[in-house]
Design a protein around this motif. Sequence first.
Motif, PDB file in Angstrom:
ATOM      1  N   UNK A 149      -5.781   7.344  -2.386  1.00 24.76           N
ATOM      2  CA  UNK A 149      -5.459   6.915  -3.756  1.00 24.76           C
ATOM      3  C   UNK A 149      -5.360   8.158  -4.643  1.00 24.76           C
ATOM      4  N   UNK A 150      -5.087   7.955  -5.925  1.00 22.00           N
ATOM      5  CA  UNK A 150      -4.929   9.083  -6.839  1.00 22.00           C
ATOM      6  C   UNK A 150      -6.166   9.939  -6.980  1.00 22.00           C
ATOM      7  N   UNK A 180     -14.057   1.731  -6.572  1.00 24.32           N
ATOM      8  CA  UNK A 180     -14.395   1.518  -7.987  1.00 24.32           C
ATOM      9  C   UNK A 180     -13.693   2.486  -8.933  1.00 24.32           C
ATOM     10  N   UNK A 181     -12.742   3.288  -8.417  1.00 28.11           N
ATOM     11  CA  UNK A 181     -12.177   4.341  -9.262  1.00 28.11           C
ATOM     12  C   UNK A 181     -10.994   3.867 -10.107  1.00 28.11           C
ATOM     13  N   UNK A 182     -10.359   2.724  -9.726  1.00 28.83           N
ATOM     14  CA  UNK A 182      -9.248   2.141 -10.472  1.00 28.83           C
ATOM     15  C   UNK A 182      -7.991   3.004 -10.480  1.00 28.83           C
ATOM     16  N   UNK A 183      -7.935   4.018  -9.614  1.00 27.91           N
ATOM     17  CA  UNK A 183      -6.722   4.817  -9.492  1.00 27.91           C
ATOM     18  C   UNK A 183      -5.715   4.074  -8.600  1.00 27.91           C
ATOM     19  N   UNK A 184      -4.440   4.316  -8.834  1.00 28.43           N
ATOM     20  CA  UNK A 184      -3.423   3.653  -8.021  1.00 28.43           C
ATOM     21  C   UNK A 184      -3.000   4.530  -6.844  1.00 28.43           C
TER      22      UNK A 184
END
Length: 238
Positions: A149-150, A180-184
């Motif tokens: 992920x990002x 839990x990082x919410x990066x795409x």
Amino acid sequence: TAARFLELYADPSAHFKQLARAELPGYRSHALFELLKRFPLQGKAKVKQALERHKLFLATVRCLDEVKNTRVNKRTKYELQQDKPQSRMPLELLKEKTFVKLESAIKTLKVEREAEQAARMVAARAAGLLKECPCCYGEDNLEDEMVSCGAGHLFCRECVSGAASVAVGEEKTLVICPGDCEQEFGWRQLEVALEPNLLSKLLQKRQAEEVSGAGLEDLVTCPFCPYVAIMENQEDKV
């Protein structure tokens, strides 16, 4: 090529057994024509009967390969011309026809790749280099085959593919990290993890979302594909 088929489909043979293709516009007429060309010593009635029973070009080819010829002389060009469709061959049938031609090479390449993958897994396990996926907790993952992920969190391809399927089902255009990082996940990373048809759906939704958000006037969309254009004259149907 055989390699391209394995890039497009995890299991090409299973893909071309899907009956939905038989309902595509023009599929049956083109399939019949290709079968009549392929089996010039089979009677037309026999070929039509086999296609009606098996629905698909691939399955019908396998059936007719196993039965005796019913004609003494080969089908003539004049006879073939009577069954030649006027429309363009559906893309899915063209792929299926090519798959029949390359099926043996595809099977051989798949076996070779599976053996190579198994050898890599054995070597990585011996060296203690296998990684655990933090989503499904699968422990047998090669690091260079995982998707980031990002924020740099690594996941197995299956988990990323599952997250993408959920996103498409929820009409979303972003695939968010399962952690839990919410990066795409970036598009290049998704290309590694997703089958082309799923990636294409995501891209089409993203494009439609961006075009819609641009607030363009006189925007029209083709009813059969994602193509859009600015059309000042709404009566112009070309």
